[in-house]
Design a protein around this motif. Structure first.
Motif, PDB file in Angstrom:
ATOM      1  N   GLY A 263      41.266  17.303  19.962  1.00  0.00           N
ATOM      2  CA  GLY A 263      42.377  17.495  19.045  1.00  0.00           C
ATOM      3  C   GLY A 263      42.515  18.852  18.390  1.00  0.00           C
ATOM      4  N   ALA A 264      41.777  19.863  18.861  1.00  0.00           N
ATOM      5  CA  ALA A 264      41.924  21.195  18.271  1.00  0.00           C
ATOM      6  C   ALA A 264      43.367  21.668  18.385  1.00  0.00           C
ATOM      7  N   ARG A 265      43.879  22.210  17.304  1.00  0.00           N
ATOM      8  CA  ARG A 265      45.264  22.685  17.280  1.00  0.00           C
ATOM      9  C   ARG A 265      45.457  23.899  18.192  1.00  0.00           C
ATOM     10  N   SER A 266      44.487  24.782  18.203  1.00  0.00           N
ATOM     11  CA  SER A 266      44.516  25.947  19.072  1.00  0.00           C
ATOM     12  C   SER A 266      43.077  26.345  19.372  1.00  0.00           C
ATOM     13  N   VAL A 267      42.885  26.948  20.544  1.00  0.00           N
ATOM     14  CA  VAL A 267      41.542  27.363  20.980  1.00  0.00           C
ATOM     15  C   VAL A 267      41.606  28.829  21.384  1.00  0.00           C
ATOM     16  N   HIS A 268      40.877  29.658  20.664  1.00  0.00           N
ATOM     17  CA  HIS A 268      40.853  31.093  20.949  1.00  0.00           C
ATOM     18  C   HIS A 268      39.484  31.486  21.495  1.00  0.00           C
ATOM     19  N   LEU A 269      39.437  32.647  22.115  1.00  0.00           N
ATOM     20  CA  LEU A 269      38.193  33.184  22.658  1.00  0.00           C
ATOM     21  C   LEU A 269      37.883  34.525  22.003  1.00  0.00           C
ATOM     22  N   VAL A 270      36.669  34.654  21.481  1.00  0.00           N
ATOM     23  CA  VAL A 270      36.175  35.934  20.977  1.00  0.00           C
ATOM     24  C   VAL A 270      35.133  36.415  21.973  1.00  0.00           C
ATOM     25  N   ALA A 271      35.483  37.437  22.741  1.00  0.00           N
ATOM     26  CA  ALA A 271      34.601  37.942  23.797  1.00  0.00           C
ATOM     27  C   ALA A 271      34.409  39.437  23.595  1.00  0.00           C
ATOM     28  N   PRO A 272      33.378  39.841  22.846  1.00  0.00           N
ATOM     29  CA  PRO A 272      33.176  41.276  22.604  1.00  0.00           C
ATOM     30  C   PRO A 272      33.164  42.097  23.886  1.00  0.00           C
ATOM     31  N   TYR A 273      32.517  41.564  24.931  1.00  0.00           N
ATOM     32  CA  TYR A 273      32.608  42.213  26.235  1.00  0.00           C
ATOM     33  C   TYR A 273      33.465  41.352  27.141  1.00  0.00           C
ATOM     34  N   LEU A 274      34.533  41.932  27.673  1.00  0.00           N
ATOM     35  CA  LEU A 274      35.458  41.211  28.547  1.00  0.00           C
ATOM     36  C   LEU A 274      35.233  41.673  29.984  1.00  0.00           C
ATOM     37  N   ALA A 275      34.845  40.730  30.823  1.00  0.00           N
ATOM     38  CA  ALA A 275      34.492  41.065  32.206  1.00  0.00           C
ATOM     39  C   ALA A 275      35.720  41.137  33.112  1.00  0.00           C
ATOM     40  N   TYR A 276      35.471  41.532  34.333  1.00  0.00           N
ATOM     41  CA  TYR A 276      36.444  41.556  35.421  1.00  0.00           C
ATOM     42  C   TYR A 276      37.667  42.424  35.125  1.00  0.00           C
ATOM     43  N   LEU A 277      37.413  43.645  34.652  1.00  0.00           N
ATOM     44  CA  LEU A 277      38.506  44.601  34.508  1.00  0.00           C
ATOM     45  C   LEU A 277      38.345  45.808  35.427  1.00  0.00           C
ATOM     46  N   ARG A 278      37.181  45.938  36.087  1.00  0.00           N
ATOM     47  CA  ARG A 278      36.991  47.102  36.959  1.00  0.00           C
ATOM     48  C   ARG A 278      37.873  47.037  38.208  1.00  0.00           C
ATOM     49  N   GLN A 279      38.102  45.822  38.735  1.00  0.00           N
ATOM     50  CA  GLN A 279      38.911  45.688  39.948  1.00  0.00           C
ATOM     51  C   GLN A 279      40.373  45.562  39.539  1.00  0.00           C
ATOM     52  N   ASP A 280      40.944  46.713  39.098  1.00  0.00           N
ATOM     53  CA  ASP A 280      42.317  46.709  38.594  1.00  0.00           C
ATOM     54  C   ASP A 280      43.336  47.127  39.636  1.00  0.00           C
ATOM     55  N   ARG A 281      42.885  47.356  40.848  1.00  0.00           N
ATOM     56  CA  ARG A 281      43.768  47.522  41.998  1.00  0.00           C
ATOM     57  C   ARG A 281      42.978  47.240  43.261  1.00  0.00           C
ATOM     58  N   ARG A 282      43.678  47.100  44.366  1.00  0.00           N
ATOM     59  CA  ARG A 282      43.008  46.875  45.642  1.00  0.00           C
ATOM     60  C   ARG A 282      42.671  48.229  46.257  1.00  0.00           C
ATOM     61  N   PHE A 283      41.398  48.546  46.309  1.00  0.00           N
ATOM     62  CA  PHE A 283      40.967  49.818  46.863  1.00  0.00           C
ATOM     63  C   PHE A 283      40.891  49.757  48.389  1.00  0.00           C
ATOM     64  N   ASN A 284      40.708  48.542  48.923  1.00  0.00           N
ATOM     65  CA  ASN A 284      40.650  48.339  50.372  1.00  0.00           C
ATOM     66  C   ASN A 284      41.420  47.071  50.717  1.00  0.00           C
ATOM     67  N   ASP A 285      41.952  47.015  51.925  1.00  0.00           N
ATOM     68  CA  ASP A 285      42.694  45.846  52.370  1.00  0.00           C
ATOM     69  C   ASP A 285      41.822  44.591  52.278  1.00  0.00           C
ATOM     70  N   GLY A 286      42.412  43.529  51.794  1.00  0.00           N
ATOM     71  CA  GLY A 286      41.722  42.245  51.756  1.00  0.00           C
ATOM     72  C   GLY A 286      40.908  41.990  50.513  1.00  0.00           C
ATOM     73  N   GLU A 287      40.858  42.948  49.570  1.00  0.00           N
ATOM     74  CA  GLU A 287      40.077  42.755  48.354  1.00  0.00           C
ATOM     75  C   GLU A 287      40.795  41.824  47.373  1.00  0.00           C
ATOM     76  N   ALA A 288      40.018  41.038  46.657  1.00  0.00           N
ATOM     77  CA  ALA A 288      40.572  40.193  45.603  1.00  0.00           C
ATOM     78  C   ALA A 288      40.877  41.053  44.376  1.00  0.00           C
ATOM     79  N   LEU A 289      42.033  40.864  43.788  1.00  0.00           N
ATOM     80  CA  LEU A 289      42.385  41.564  42.552  1.00  0.00           C
ATOM     81  C   LEU A 289      41.843  40.718  41.394  1.00  0.00           C
ATOM     82  N   THR A 290      40.542  40.777  41.190  1.00  0.00           N
ATOM     83  CA  THR A 290      39.861  39.859  40.291  1.00  0.00           C
ATOM     84  C   THR A 290      40.242  40.048  38.831  1.00  0.00           C
ATOM     85  N   SER A 291      40.712  41.226  38.448  1.00  0.00           N
ATOM     86  CA  SER A 291      41.124  41.421  37.058  1.00  0.00           C
ATOM     87  C   SER A 291      42.284  40.495  36.710  1.00  0.00           C
ATOM     88  N   ARG A 292      43.222  40.367  37.611  1.00  0.00           N
ATOM     89  CA  ARG A 292      44.372  39.471  37.361  1.00  0.00           C
ATOM     90  C   ARG A 292      43.983  38.000  37.526  1.00  0.00           C
TER      91      ARG A 292
END
Length: 266
Positions: free
Chosen positions: A79-108
């Motif tokens: 029953g929580a009205r809202s659920v927020h996340l406090v993440a001082p370190y946020l992962a999965y931002l290094r792969q912010d584009r596809r550097f090679n064909d077939g790579e997962a765009l994991t940031s998105r």
């Protein structure tokens, strides 16, 4: 009614410090793992109608994510009205584009997963290189806090004649911000990455700042090799054997090559 905070494993001390600072209650969550690695989670606090936040740094995200997801859903189910996340370190931002064909765009992909479970996100100095802000990838409300002013104050109070150094072009935004806060000079080295743990650092000539204390600044320490190589370059130019190293986030211990440096992570 103030927001109730819930720490994931290993985040208890940080959660208590945040709660004391903002006057929030800390909820009770039982977390453990079965012998095969599966998670057991039990809520021992009443959250119906309340806004809650889960505190969890996301270093080693693959080990933490399922437990985090289960916790978010458990809070909503109760029953929580809202659920927020406090993440001082946020992962999965290094792969912010596809550097090679077939790579997962994991940031998105990672942003979509978190956005589906949480109503808001608070983090510190996210690794935004090719994204202008978190709203380009997250569909929920986000707040990116800056550690630069606090780090700058510490350096001002504890280091005489500092020289702020960024090990690569991506660190320019943090090195420049810290230097600007305290009126110190800063330089940025050049990095060539040849592999996840194989980097080549080309240092600037530091002779113009002889006598200053070099302080390495980067936003993320993953393997530590970038800082280790930058430290070696500084030493080879005759700087003191010991110097300070500061980073916004760390996901691994520093390698032995950095044993001459004083390293600290937020």
């Amino acid at each position: 009614m103030t927001m109730m905070l819930f720490p994931m494993l290993g985040n208890e001390r940080m959660t208590n410090a945040i709660a004391e600072r903002i006057g929030s209650a800390v909820g009770k969550l039982e977390l453990r793992r079965f012998p095969d690695g599966e998670s057991y989670i039990r809520l021992h606090s009443t959250v119906a109608g309340r806004a809650v936040a889960v505190v969890c740094t996301l270093a080693h995200p693959d080990d933490r994510f399922l437990q985090l997801l289960f916790t978010a859903r458990l809070l909503r189910e109760n029953g929580a009205r809202s659920v927020h996340l406090v993440a001082p370190y946020l992962a999965y931002l290094r792969q912010d584009r596809r550097f090679n064909d077939g790579e997962a765009l994991t940031s998105r992909q990672f942003a979509q997963l978190l956005s589906a479970e949480f109503d808001g996100l608070v983090t510190v100095d996210p690794h935004l290189h090719r994204y202008g802000n978190l709203q380009e990838v997250y569909s929920i409300e986000t707040e990116a806090l800056a550690a630069s002013p606090l780090l700058a104050e510490w350096i001002r109070d504890h280091v005489e004649a500092p020289l702020i150094i960024g090990p690569d072009s991506e660190s320019e935004q943090w090195a420049g911000a810290i230097a600007g806060h305290i009126g110190a000079p800063h330089v940025v080295f050049t990095k060539t990455r040849r592999g996840d743990r194989d980097v080549l650092i080309a240092a600037s000539n530091l002779s113009a700042w002889k006598g200053r204390t070099p302080i390495l600044v980067d936003d993320v320490i993953s393997s530590g090799h970038t800082l280790a190589n930058a430290a070696r370059e500084i030493h080879e130019q005759g700087s003191p054997r010991r110097f300070a190293s500061r980073s916004m986030a760390s996901s691994h211990p520093m390698p032995k090559q950095c044993s001459g440096a004083s390293a600290a992570a937020w």
